[in-house]
Design a protein around this motif. Structure first.
Motif, PDB file in Angstrom:
ATOM      1  N   TYR A  20       0.824  -1.210   0.000  1.00 18.91           N
ATOM      2  CA  TYR A  20       0.000   0.000   0.000  1.00 18.91           C
ATOM      3  C   TYR A  20       0.856   1.256   0.000  1.00 18.91           C
ATOM      4  CZ  TYR A  20      -3.181   3.612   1.685  1.00 18.91           C
ATOM      5  OH  TYR A  20      -3.895   4.777   1.836  1.00 18.91           O
ATOM      6  N   ARG A  21       1.868   1.284   0.827  1.00 23.36           N
ATOM      7  CA  ARG A  21       2.731   2.467   0.908  1.00 23.36           C
ATOM      8  C   ARG A  21       3.502   2.716  -0.384  1.00 23.36           C
ATOM      9  NH1 ARG A  21       5.249   1.515   7.010  1.00 23.36           N
ATOM     10  NH2 ARG A  21       3.408   2.294   8.159  1.00 23.36           N
ATOM     11  N   ASN A  22       3.856   1.629  -1.084  1.00 24.51           N
ATOM     12  CA  ASN A  22       4.677   1.753  -2.285  1.00 24.51           C
ATOM     13  C   ASN A  22       3.886   1.632  -3.580  1.00 24.51           C
ATOM     14  OD1 ASN A  22       7.495   1.913  -1.115  1.00 24.51           O
ATOM     15  ND2 ASN A  22       6.780   0.027  -0.149  1.00 24.51           N
ATOM     16  N   GLY A  23       2.554   1.464  -3.472  1.00 27.96           N
ATOM     17  CA  GLY A  23       1.708   1.417  -4.657  1.00 27.96           C
ATOM     18  C   GLY A  23       2.016   0.260  -5.585  1.00 27.96           C
ATOM     19  N   ARG A  24       1.965  -0.965  -5.048  1.00 33.68           N
ATOM     20  CA  ARG A  24       2.286  -2.134  -5.873  1.00 33.68           C
ATOM     21  C   ARG A  24       1.361  -3.298  -5.502  1.00 33.68           C
ATOM     22  NH1 ARG A  24       7.894  -2.816  -2.476  1.00 33.68           N
ATOM     23  NH2 ARG A  24       6.974  -3.965  -0.701  1.00 33.68           N
ATOM     24  N   ASN A  25       1.411  -4.359  -6.332  1.00 35.44           N
ATOM     25  CA  ASN A  25       0.657  -5.601  -6.079  1.00 35.44           C
ATOM     26  C   ASN A  25      -0.826  -5.364  -5.809  1.00 35.44           C
ATOM     27  OD1 ASN A  25       2.966  -7.160  -6.378  1.00 35.44           O
ATOM     28  ND2 ASN A  25       3.458  -7.120  -4.187  1.00 35.44           N
ATOM     29  N   GLY A  26      -1.437  -4.527  -6.635  1.00 36.22           N
ATOM     30  CA  GLY A  26      -2.863  -4.249  -6.501  1.00 36.22           C
ATOM     31  C   GLY A  26      -3.178  -2.861  -6.008  1.00 36.22           C
ATOM     32  N   PHE A  27      -2.178  -2.169  -5.461  1.00 35.78           N
ATOM     33  CA  PHE A  27      -2.397  -0.811  -4.950  1.00 35.78           C
ATOM     34  C   PHE A  27      -1.741   0.246  -5.847  1.00 35.78           C
ATOM     35  CE2 PHE A  27      -2.969  -3.097  -0.821  1.00 35.78           C
ATOM     36  CZ  PHE A  27      -4.244  -2.619  -0.542  1.00 35.78           C
ATOM     37  N   GLU A  28      -1.492  -0.076  -7.112  1.00 33.03           N
ATOM     38  CA  GLU A  28      -0.812   0.860  -8.006  1.00 33.03           C
ATOM     39  C   GLU A  28      -1.530   2.202  -8.114  1.00 33.03           C
ATOM     40  OE1 GLU A  28       0.793  -3.120  -8.947  1.00 33.03           O
ATOM     41  OE2 GLU A  28      -1.223  -2.332  -8.575  1.00 33.03           O
ATOM     42  N   MET A  29      -2.864   2.173  -8.161  1.00 35.41           N
ATOM     43  CA  MET A  29      -3.616   3.416  -8.331  1.00 35.41           C
ATOM     44  C   MET A  29      -3.693   4.231  -7.044  1.00 35.41           C
ATOM     45  SD  MET A  29      -4.476   3.871 -11.412  1.00 35.41           S
ATOM     46  CE  MET A  29      -5.662   5.177 -11.155  1.00 35.41           C
ATOM     47  N   ALA A  30      -3.295   3.647  -5.931  1.00 39.62           N
ATOM     48  CA  ALA A  30      -3.387   4.359  -4.652  1.00 39.62           C
ATOM     49  C   ALA A  30      -2.538   5.628  -4.634  1.00 39.62           C
ATOM     50  CB  ALA A  30      -2.962   3.434  -3.514  1.00 39.62           C
ATOM     51  N   LYS A  31      -1.494   5.650  -5.434  1.00 38.97           N
ATOM     52  CA  LYS A  31      -0.605   6.825  -5.471  1.00 38.97           C
ATOM     53  C   LYS A  31      -1.275   8.034  -6.128  1.00 38.97           C
ATOM     54  CE  LYS A  31       3.951   4.613  -5.598  1.00 38.97           C
ATOM     55  NZ  LYS A  31       5.220   4.491  -6.390  1.00 38.97           N
ATOM     56  N   TYR A  32      -2.211   7.762  -7.040  1.00 43.89           N
ATOM     57  CA  TYR A  32      -2.734   8.843  -7.894  1.00 43.89           C
ATOM     58  C   TYR A  32      -4.198   9.177  -7.633  1.00 43.89           C
ATOM     59  CZ  TYR A  32       1.295   6.839 -10.256  1.00 43.89           C
ATOM     60  OH  TYR A  32       2.536   6.323 -10.525  1.00 43.89           O
ATOM     61  N   TRP A  33      -4.970   8.247  -7.106  1.00 44.85           N
ATOM     62  CA  TRP A  33      -6.421   8.414  -7.051  1.00 44.85           C
ATOM     63  C   TRP A  33      -6.850   9.149  -5.798  1.00 44.85           C
ATOM     64  CZ3 TRP A  33     -10.227   6.591  -3.654  1.00 44.85           C
ATOM     65  CH2 TRP A  33     -11.551   6.765  -4.091  1.00 44.85           C
ATOM     66  N   ARG A  34      -7.816  10.055  -5.976  1.00 51.91           N
ATOM     67  CA  ARG A  34      -8.494  10.704  -4.853  1.00 51.91           C
ATOM     68  C   ARG A  34      -9.966  10.743  -5.180  1.00 51.91           C
ATOM     69  NH1 ARG A  34      -4.154   9.779  -3.647  1.00 51.91           N
ATOM     70  NH2 ARG A  34      -2.565  11.011  -2.570  1.00 51.91           N
ATOM     71  N   SER A  35     -10.809  10.495  -4.191  1.00 55.84           N
ATOM     72  CA  SER A  35     -12.252  10.539  -4.432  1.00 55.84           C
ATOM     73  C   SER A  35     -12.691  11.984  -4.672  1.00 55.84           C
ATOM     74  CB  SER A  35     -13.009   9.953  -3.240  1.00 55.84           C
ATOM     75  OG  SER A  35     -12.732  10.692  -2.071  1.00 55.84           O
ATOM     76  N   GLU A  36     -13.871  12.138  -5.250  1.00 54.18           N
ATOM     77  CA  GLU A  36     -14.374  13.477  -5.573  1.00 54.18           C
ATOM     78  C   GLU A  36     -14.730  14.237  -4.324  1.00 54.18           C
ATOM     79  OE1 GLU A  36     -17.684  12.943  -8.171  1.00 54.18           O
ATOM     80  OE2 GLU A  36     -16.528  11.846  -9.671  1.00 54.18           O
TER      81      GLU A  36
END
Length: 271
Positions: A255-271
């Motif tokens: 999660y912290r490094n945006g990998r293994n399924g969390f790649e979009m976590a680095k860029y995505w923000r909810s509206e």
């Protein structure tokens, strides 16, 4: 914002004993109003069932899914290998229940998905003063068309005054009830004490759950929830439910490094 956890084993990063209520991780009742809400947060390793009792919740996730559920509607979220989402209030007053269901190790890293189910899609059965909404499983001859990866039963019963019901449950499954409304329900034994609203009743072994509404004037409403135990070790760390501390450590790193399924976590923000 108010969240009351009704059923939850220790939420520490060490291995915990979920055997009593396997495959369930938690059942939480929530009440949330603007500007509160459950802002962007991650999950991995389980499924959740959100059931609205009043108002509505707006869901968004980093896979581009967006949907709103209102009173009587259900949302199933399979977190799988990873999801980041938000759950925000749709109206001024919003109350609901959220059940977390563990996934077996073979399914923990599957692709995430979401499904909204409107109240009109949930089958209902009625007989002799008993109404049941069959969200998952089968009751009174009615089968739900929906399912979770881990087999469960999720039934919303309303018993009129003096009514009773007898629900078959697989003998090997874990079963419990959560009372939504009514203070004079008797569960499984005619000489048991009545159970008040907002309490959980955990059932022992057996293949049938019997419930009586002993009130002469008030209906009794409760959820009957049962599931097939997984029988695997469980380690929960906040929003992550895995099988070992090593997997939890890996999940936090992913999660912290945006990998293994969390790649979009680095860029995505909810509206």
């Amino acid at each position: 914002m108010k969240v009351m956890v009704l059923l939850l084993d220790k939420a520490s990063p060490s291995e915990t004993d979920h055997g009593l209520l396997d495959p369930f991780v938690s059942l939480a009742e929530f009440s949330v109003s603007p500007p509160g809400g459950f802002r962007d947060h991650p999950h991995r390793g389980f499924e959740s069932v959100t059931y609205m009792l009043q108002g509505g919740i707006i869901h968004q996730d980093f896979n581009g899914h967006k949907g709103t559920i209102y009173e009587g509607d259900v949302q199933w979220t399979t977190a799988g290998r990873g999801i980041v989402h938000s759950e925000m209030p749709a109206e001024e007053i919003n109350n609901g229940l959220q059940l977390w269901i563990n996934l077996p190790s073979t399914y923990k890293m599957i692709e995430p998905k979401n499904l909204e189910i409107s109240s009109s899609e949930i089958p209902i059965a009625e007989e002799d003063g008993v109404e049941v909404k069959v969200i998952a499983g089968e009751s009174m001859g009615v089968q739900s068309p929906f399912y979770t990866k881990t087999p469960i039963m999720f039934l919303d019963f309303t018993l009129e005054p003096r009514a009773q019901t007898h629900q078959t449950v697989p003998a090997s499954w874990t079963a419990f009830a959560y009372i939504i409304e009514g203070d004079e329900g008797v569960f499984s034994s005619s000489d048991s004490s009545t159970v008040q609203a907002n309490n959980v009743v955990v059932f022992g072994t057996g293949d049938e759950v019997s419930v009586w509404n002993t009130s002469s004037s008030r209906p009794l409403r409760f959820l009957l929830i049962a599931g097939e135990p997984i029988g695997e070790s469980v380690v929960q760390h906040g929003p992550f439910v895995m099988n070992s501390q090593a997997e939890i450590d890996m999940t936090i790193g992913d999660y912290r490094n945006g990998r293994n399924g969390f790649e979009m976590a680095k860029y995505w923000r909810s509206e």
